[in-house]
Write a protein that holds these residues in place. Structure first.
Motif, mmCIF file in Angstrom:
data_model
loop_
_atom_site.group_PDB
_atom_site.id
_atom_site.type_symbol
_atom_site.label_atom_id
_atom_site.label_comp_id
_atom_site.label_asym_id
_atom_site.label_seq_id
_atom_site.Cartn_x
_atom_site.Cartn_y
_atom_site.Cartn_z
ATOM 1 N N LEU A 1 0.814 -1.195 0.063
ATOM 2 C CA LEU A 1 0.109 -0.117 0.040
ATOM 3 C C LEU A 1 0.848 1.374 0.003
ATOM 4 O O LEU A 1 0.648 2.332 -0.571
ATOM 5 N N LEU A 2 1.848 1.146 0.743
ATOM 6 C CA LEU A 2 2.937 2.214 0.750
ATOM 7 C C LEU A 2 3.458 2.574 -0.616
ATOM 8 O O LEU A 2 3.497 3.854 -1.071
ATOM 9 N N TRP A 3 3.740 1.503 -1.439
ATOM 10 C CA TRP A 3 4.283 1.497 -2.679
ATOM 11 C C TRP A 3 3.377 2.083 -3.814
ATOM 12 O O TRP A 3 3.647 3.024 -4.624
ATOM 13 N N ILE A 4 1.826 2.008 -3.362
ATOM 14 C CA ILE A 4 0.859 2.327 -4.492
ATOM 15 C C ILE A 4 0.914 4.006 -4.098
ATOM 16 O O ILE A 4 0.729 4.601 -5.100
ATOM 17 N N ILE A 5 1.074 4.246 -2.835
ATOM 18 C CA ILE A 5 0.982 5.550 -2.430
ATOM 19 C C ILE A 5 2.173 6.529 -3.018
ATOM 20 O O ILE A 5 2.052 7.633 -3.879
ATOM 21 N N LEU A 6 3.249 5.708 -3.020
ATOM 22 C CA LEU A 6 4.601 6.399 -3.877
ATOM 23 C C LEU A 6 4.409 6.364 -5.163
ATOM 24 O O LEU A 6 4.745 7.291 -6.001
ATOM 25 N N ASN A 7 3.931 5.372 -6.080
ATOM 26 C CA ASN A 7 3.478 5.534 -7.419
ATOM 27 C C ASN A 7 2.547 6.690 -7.787
ATOM 28 O O ASN A 7 2.696 7.369 -8.573
ATOM 29 N N PHE A 8 1.567 7.004 -6.875
ATOM 30 C CA PHE A 8 0.573 8.012 -6.958
ATOM 31 C C PHE A 8 1.400 9.470 -6.839
ATOM 32 O O PHE A 8 1.313 10.364 -7.666
ATOM 33 N N GLU B 1 12.870 5.468 -10.442
ATOM 34 C CA GLU B 1 13.124 6.254 -9.410
ATOM 35 C C GLU B 1 12.011 5.826 -8.256
ATOM 36 O O GLU B 1 12.530 5.764 -7.171
ATOM 37 N N THR B 2 10.987 5.428 -8.747
ATOM 38 C CA THR B 2 9.750 5.162 -7.700
ATOM 39 C C THR B 2 10.349 3.964 -7.043
ATOM 40 O O THR B 2 10.042 3.779 -5.754
ATOM 41 N N ALA B 3 10.792 3.058 -7.861
ATOM 42 C CA ALA B 3 11.326 1.698 -7.311
ATOM 43 C C ALA B 3 12.414 2.052 -6.133
ATOM 44 O O ALA B 3 12.520 1.378 -5.141
ATOM 45 N N GLY B 4 13.300 2.826 -6.528
ATOM 46 C CA GLY B 4 14.224 3.170 -5.607
ATOM 47 C C GLY B 4 13.981 3.770 -4.431
ATOM 48 O O GLY B 4 14.358 3.360 -3.453
ATOM 49 N N ILE B 5 12.856 4.749 -4.380
ATOM 50 C CA ILE B 5 12.371 5.329 -3.167
ATOM 51 C C ILE B 5 11.528 4.185 -2.532
ATOM 52 O O ILE B 5 11.541 4.391 -1.219
ATOM 53 N N ALA B 6 10.849 3.442 -3.105
ATOM 54 C CA ALA B 6 10.185 2.444 -2.414
ATOM 55 C C ALA B 6 11.140 1.557 -1.583
ATOM 56 O O ALA B 6 11.065 1.091 -0.366
ATOM 57 N N PHE B 7 11.992 1.188 -2.179
ATOM 58 C CA PHE B 7 13.254 0.227 -1.636
ATOM 59 C C PHE B 7 13.558 1.026 -0.438
ATOM 60 O O PHE B 7 13.838 0.376 1.026
ATOM 61 N N VAL B 8 14.000 2.485 -0.234
ATOM 62 C CA VAL B 8 14.328 3.112 0.987
ATOM 63 C C VAL B 8 13.441 3.116 1.924
ATOM 64 O O VAL B 8 13.491 2.750 3.216
ATOM 65 N N THR B 9 12.269 3.617 1.592
ATOM 66 C CA THR B 9 11.192 3.558 2.413
ATOM 67 C C THR B 9 10.667 2.240 3.065
ATOM 68 O O THR B 9 10.425 2.160 4.187
ATOM 69 N N SER B 10 10.705 1.334 2.391
ATOM 70 C CA SER B 10 10.891 -0.339 3.047
ATOM 71 C C SER B 10 11.851 -0.520 4.183
ATOM 72 O O SER B 10 11.328 -0.999 4.939
ATOM 73 N N ILE B 11 12.925 -0.051 3.832
ATOM 74 C CA ILE B 11 14.179 -0.539 4.753
ATOM 75 C C ILE B 11 13.642 0.365 6.107
ATOM 76 O O ILE B 11 13.689 -0.151 7.094
ATOM 77 N N ILE B 12 13.297 1.783 5.782
ATOM 78 C CA ILE B 12 12.862 2.260 6.999
ATOM 79 C C ILE B 12 11.504 1.497 7.674
ATOM 80 O O ILE B 12 11.644 1.479 9.132
ATOM 81 N N PHE B 13 10.789 1.161 6.941
ATOM 82 C CA PHE B 13 9.384 0.531 7.782
ATOM 83 C C PHE B 13 9.892 -0.730 8.424
ATOM 84 O O PHE B 13 9.496 -1.110 9.460
ATOM 85 N N PHE B 14 10.650 -1.595 7.750
ATOM 86 C CA PHE B 14 11.056 -2.969 8.286
ATOM 87 C C PHE B 14 12.362 -2.795 9.488
ATOM 88 O O PHE B 14 12.359 -3.754 10.480
ATOM 89 N N TYR B 15 13.166 -1.568 9.378
ATOM 90 C CA TYR B 15 14.280 -1.886 10.217
ATOM 91 C C TYR B 15 14.416 -0.418 11.246
ATOM 92 O O TYR B 15 14.776 -0.655 12.631
ATOM 93 N N ILE B 16 13.932 0.446 10.654
ATOM 94 C CA ILE B 16 13.892 1.875 11.683
ATOM 95 C C ILE B 16 12.612 1.900 12.461
ATOM 96 O O ILE B 16 12.872 2.353 13.719
ATOM 97 N N LEU B 17 11.608 1.547 11.853
ATOM 98 C CA LEU B 17 10.346 1.436 12.674
ATOM 99 C C LEU B 17 9.919 0.221 12.600
ATOM 100 O O LEU B 17 8.543 -0.176 11.834
ATOM 101 N N PRO B 18 10.515 -0.821 13.239
ATOM 102 C CA PRO B 18 10.060 -2.184 12.871
ATOM 103 C C PRO B 18 8.820 -2.572 13.495
ATOM 104 O O PRO B 18 8.250 -2.026 14.551
ATOM 105 N N ILE B 19 7.908 -3.263 12.778
ATOM 106 C CA ILE B 19 6.678 -3.774 13.202
ATOM 107 C C ILE B 19 6.693 -5.232 13.298
ATOM 108 O O ILE B 19 6.663 -5.624 12.330
ATOM 109 N N GLY B 20 6.705 -5.792 14.481
ATOM 110 C CA GLY B 20 6.861 -7.156 14.462
ATOM 111 C C GLY B 20 8.212 -7.559 14.483
ATOM 112 O O GLY B 20 9.202 -6.754 14.512
ATOM 113 N N ARG B 21 8.618 -8.805 14.327
ATOM 114 C CA ARG B 21 9.862 -9.308 14.347
ATOM 115 C C ARG B 21 10.520 -9.515 12.998
ATOM 116 O O ARG B 21 11.755 -10.004 12.709
ATOM 117 N N LEU B 22 9.759 -9.263 12.064
ATOM 118 C CA LEU B 22 10.012 -9.479 10.456
ATOM 119 C C LEU B 22 11.188 -8.460 10.025
ATOM 120 O O LEU B 22 10.916 -7.291 10.122
#
Length: 463
Positions: free
Chosen positions: A53-60, A82-103
């Motif tokens: 869903l975050l990637w869809i927002i970035l696409n928009f 460009e969007t793929a690169g931004i999506a990768f960075v924001t996903s890293i933030i999602f999983f590692y800087i603001l971790p939700i769960g243990r994944l």
């Protein structure tokens, strides 16, 4: 916006989402070289859905659902990268800087980005090949000719992905000849209306305002009530296509009919809460960046750090607007104006090197968070104008004060379409955009403006 346009956007969006989900399955398969089990799918899928869903927002935000931008293939796929690169960075933030769960996936995330945006590109290519520009279009017969008609013909000829195709023009006044618009058929008799609808399989008829009072035209249009065809006035059609109110409609009667319900209690309460929450976040950013921006401004040129300007707010009330100084201080008050109030020009020589950077990413306007918290402005609305410029514009456009029916905004519908105005002529177009926003205000439109403003900032499109 026309239903076909939204329908196309939804098709693209769900296709993109399906691409991400399929890529997720293949990412798990490649990572473990085995068919993913239900346990593995359940363990990853819920968190990845949020990422999708975050990637869809970035696409928009990056304009991947703006259909009129899909024609330039090279530019489009550059945006995908460009969007793929931004999506990768924001996903890293999602999983590692603001971790939700243990994944904390690494390989799976990288694979999902590569495969997801790769499949999305293939899906977009297939969509363009199969559906194409001419599919899912509304075929329009235009009856009557005005300056707005000419604008529409030019716009829709150059941007067919807007979802409309004018197949025929019927001009009883005989002001238009066939050679004027070689790509469409021009007729002059009102008795050609129904044959044109049949021959071109038209599903919309657009009526110019002067024909709404013509008895012969009304008799012909009455017969269309029994046909499976939509009848719409030119002003409404112009508004749907351009996102502006046509100047030909400007009258007290029109404004009374369409702008009298400017107050929307529930919507206004939501807006106040949103302004407060975003204002707090922006103020924290303002305080954090203030020392660095202040030092850069001082080192770039002598003069004050802040510029204060009088602006006109809701109801015509004046207030003081705050900005970081982005131009050389050429007058005693620290402004760059030596001969009275001036429009800022594109590539203005008065802009400092630091100011150019601040304006590109709109940081020069960050102090306006003070105005936001003081309720001088809201997050989204018509941009506030200076009293001197407004006074001159009001002489040329008597209805200009209608912009003040609502609170001015930090960003707005006119700003994302037109950027800054630099003369009195483009100010008329700005007024058209502002009146469209006042007439059609909604939370969905505000969200669209907010996300598009982010796109302007990250693309350094400020002036």
């Amino acid at each position: 916006m026309h239903l076909n346009y939204r329908f196309k956007q939804c098709i693209l969006l769900f296709g993109d989402l399906a691409s991400f989900v399929v890529a997720f399955w293949f990412s798990l398969f490649i990572r473990h070289f085995t068919i993913p089990t239900s346990h593995e799918l359940e363990g990853h899928f819920m968190q990845f859905v949020l990422v999708f869903l975050l990637w869809i927002i970035l696409n928009f935000i990056n304009g991947l659902y703006d259909l009129e931008k899909q024609n330039n293939t090279l530019a489009f796929y550059r945006r995908v990268l460009e969007t793929a690169g931004i999506a990768f960075v924001t996903s890293i933030i999602f999983f590692y800087i603001l971790p939700i769960g243990r994944l904390t996936p690494k390989t799976i995330l990288a694979l999902n980005i590569l495969l997801g945006y790769g499949l999305m590109s293939l899906w977009r290519f297939s969509y363009t090949s199969v559906v194409g520009v001419r599919r899912l279009q509304t075929r329009v017969v235009l009856i009557g000719f005005t300056e707005e008609s000419k604008d529409l013909l030019d716009i829709l000829e150059s941007q067919p992905d807007r979802g409309y195709r004018i197949v025929s023009l019927i001009d009883p006044s005989r002001a238009v000849k066939s050679v004027d618009f070689p790509n469409i058929d021009v007729y002059h008799g009102l008795n050609t209306v129904r044959p044109a609808i049949t021959n071109y399989k038209a599903n919309m008829v657009v009526i110019a305002p002067q024909l709404e009072r013509d008895p012969e035209a009304l008799r012909e249009l009455y017969q269309l009530l029994f046909w499976q065809v939509q009848i719409i006035d030119l002003a409404s059609f112009y508004e749907m296509v351009t996102g502006r109110i046509p100047p030909s409609t400007f009258s007290e009667a029109w404004f009374l009919e369409h702008l009298r319900n400017a107050r929307q209690p529930i919507y206004d309460r939501v807006r106040v809460s949103t302004d407060f929450l975003i204002g707090i976040a922006m103020f924290a950013l303002f305080i954090s960046l203030l020392p660095f921006i202040a030092l850069a401004i001082k080192l770039s040129s002598p003069g004050p750090i802040f510029i204060k300007q009088k602006r006109i707010g809701q109801g015509g009330s004046p207030f003081t607007l705050y900005k970081f100084r982005s131009m050389y201080a050429l007058s005693e008050d620290g402004s760059a104006e030596v001969g009275g109030v001036q429009f800022a020009q594109k590539n203005d020589q008065r802009i400092t090197s630091v100011g150019k950077f601040l304006r590109k990413i709109r940081l020069d306007e960050l102090p306006q968070v003070i105005n936001l918290l003081k309720r001088d402005v809201t997050l989204i609305g018509p941009r506030p104008e200076r009293p001197e410029i407004m006074s001159e514009l009001e002489k040329r456009m008597p209805y200009y004060p209608l912009r003040h029916l609502v609170r001015p905004g930090l960003t707005g519908w006119a700003l994302i379409h037109q950027n800054y105005t630099d003369n009195y002529d483009t100010s008329l177009q700005k007024l058209q955009y502002d009146l469209y926003y006042i007439k059609n205000r909604s939370l969905f439109l505000d969200l669209s403006i907010f996300l598009r403003t982010i796109n302007v900032i990250i693309r350094l499109m400020g002036q």
